[in-house]
Design a protein around this motif. Structure first.
Motif, PDB file in Angstrom:
ATOM      1  N   TYR A 139     122.021  23.352  15.441  1.00 52.54           N
ATOM      2  CA  TYR A 139     122.585  24.384  16.296  1.00 52.54           C
ATOM      3  C   TYR A 139     122.588  23.912  17.745  1.00 52.54           C
ATOM      4  CZ  TYR A 139     121.921  27.426  12.247  1.00 52.54           C
ATOM      5  OH  TYR A 139     121.960  27.972  10.995  1.00 52.54           O
TER       6      TYR A 139
ATOM      7  N   SER B 224     113.939  32.805  12.400  1.00 55.73           N
ATOM      8  CA  SER B 224     114.919  32.219  13.318  1.00 55.73           C
ATOM      9  C   SER B 224     116.056  33.187  13.614  1.00 55.73           C
ATOM     10  CB  SER B 224     115.507  30.928  12.729  1.00 55.73           C
ATOM     11  OG  SER B 224     114.575  29.876  12.763  1.00 55.73           O
ATOM     12  N   ARG B 225     116.545  33.846  12.568  1.00 53.82           N
ATOM     13  CA  ARG B 225     117.679  34.753  12.756  1.00 53.82           C
ATOM     14  C   ARG B 225     117.289  35.969  13.595  1.00 53.82           C
ATOM     15  NH1 ARG B 225     119.228  37.216   8.579  1.00 53.82           N
ATOM     16  NH2 ARG B 225     117.601  36.646   7.068  1.00 53.82           N
TER      17      ARG B 225
ATOM     18  N   ALA C 191     116.725  34.849  17.285  1.00 51.69           N
ATOM     19  CA  ALA C 191     118.005  34.610  17.968  1.00 51.69           C
ATOM     20  C   ALA C 191     118.684  35.928  18.317  1.00 51.69           C
ATOM     21  CB  ALA C 191     118.909  33.754  17.091  1.00 51.69           C
TER      22      ALA C 191
ATOM     23  N   ASP D  30     121.747  39.584   8.114  1.00 54.57           N
ATOM     24  CA  ASP D  30     122.353  39.640   9.438  1.00 54.57           C
ATOM     25  C   ASP D  30     122.989  41.006   9.679  1.00 54.57           C
ATOM     26  OD1 ASP D  30     121.558  37.054   9.911  1.00 54.57           O
ATOM     27  OD2 ASP D  30     123.522  36.158   9.547  1.00 54.57           O
TER      28      ASP D  30
ATOM     29  N   GLU E 134     126.391  37.221  15.496  1.00 45.97           N
ATOM     30  CA  GLU E 134     127.253  36.658  14.458  1.00 45.97           C
ATOM     31  C   GLU E 134     127.540  35.185  14.709  1.00 45.97           C
ATOM     32  OE1 GLU E 134     129.722  40.726  13.228  1.00 45.97           O
ATOM     33  OE2 GLU E 134     130.548  39.359  14.737  1.00 45.97           O
TER      34      GLU E 134
ATOM     35  N   GLU F 257     125.509  33.147  16.054  1.00 49.37           N
ATOM     36  CA  GLU F 257     124.223  32.421  16.055  1.00 49.37           C
ATOM     37  C   GLU F 257     124.038  31.644  17.356  1.00 49.37           C
ATOM     38  OE1 GLU F 257     123.226  31.522  11.501  1.00 49.37           O
ATOM     39  OE2 GLU F 257     124.890  30.317  12.243  1.00 49.37           O
TER      40      GLU F 257
ATOM     41  N   ARG G 136     120.378  30.301  18.030  1.00 56.68           N
ATOM     42  CA  ARG G 136     119.557  29.696  16.966  1.00 56.68           C
ATOM     43  C   ARG G 136     118.951  28.382  17.438  1.00 56.68           C
ATOM     44  NH1 ARG G 136     120.289  31.133  11.426  1.00 56.68           N
ATOM     45  NH2 ARG G 136     118.905  29.382  10.957  1.00 56.68           N
TER      46      ARG G 136
END
Length: 244
Positions: free
Chosen positions: A59, A135-136, A139, A173, A195, A197, A200
């Motif tokens: 990323y 992580s999601r 972020a 998500d 959306e 990311e 990330r």
């Protein structure tokens, strides 16, 4: 014993020796084959692991527009006492810490006593069944910080209120977005940030920095003016620092 009997005995002994040698050769072949097979499995496993590691998406590390530190923390407030909080949104103990101290932290921020640096870590990605929930969620929280300090704090509390269990897939998500829009009132720009990311890479760099250079091994970890403090003594340590 006659000569013919002695010859028979020698032939029988020789035959027995040949059978023993043949059996030993077969045993060595089997052991060698098993060893080769195990080595192939090991090499194969290492290759699969290497391929998986190399196939993980890289990323882009985007700098948030929110106030952040050079150690990948979201900065809240501007008071003289500096607090660093290392958190993971899948960590039950972090949830308990936030429940215990959120109101007090907010009051310190509001009266200008402290600056709070929130470090959203991803240590518990390994406990989300491959979905990298930590992580999601981290972020998404950094995306909320772009909308404002209060939005970050409100979204953090909302994530803890909806915290999934360890060793589950975590929230999707879509669920992360629903929490932000329905519970916190975050808008379309925030949703696009989640959306896409966008952060990330930034939170992954932050996790590497915290667990590497900063020596953080678990969450929650709290520091007051750079010194690690016991979670149970956190409020007292901050009050003492404020009192000077």
């Amino acid at each position: 014993m006659g000569k013919s009997n002695r010859n028979t005995d020698r032939r029988q002994a020789a035959e027995a020796l040949r059978r023993q040698q043949a059996a030993e050769a077969r045993r060595r072949k089997i052991v060698f084959g098993v060893a080769i097979g195990a080595a192939v499995v090991l090499i194969g496993g290492l290759l699969v692991w290497g391929i998986w590691m190399n196939s993980k998406p890289e990323y882009e590390v985007n700098e948030p527009s929110a106030a952040v530190t050079d150690t990948y923390a979201v900065q809240i407030g501007d008071g003289p006492v500096e607090i660093d909080l290392y958190i993971d949104y899948m960590c039950p103990a972090c949830n308990q810490f936030e429940s215990a101290y959120a109101e007090q932290i907010q009051s310190w921020v509001d009266d200008g006593s402290v600056t709070v640096n929130y470090h959203p870590l991803t240590i518990l990605d390994r406990l989300s069944s491959g979905t990298e929930y930590s992580s999601r969620a981290a972020a998404a929280a950094v995306c909320a910080a772009d909308a404002g300090e209060q939005q970050f704090l409100d979204y953090t509390l909302a994530l803890y209120a909806n915290q999934p269990a360890e060793n589950s897939e975590g929230l999707t998500d879509e669920e992360l977005i629903a929490i932000g829009t329905d519970d916190v009132g975050l808008g379309a720009d925030w949703q696009s940030c989640v959306e896409d990311e966008t952060y990330r890479g930034w939170v992954q760099e932050g996790n590497a920095n915290a667990t590497g250079e900063q020596g953080v091994s678990g969450t929650p970890t709290a520091k007051v003016n750079g010194e690690v403090v016991e979670n149970s003594a956190f409020a007292d340590e901050v009050q003492a620092a404020i009192a000077g």
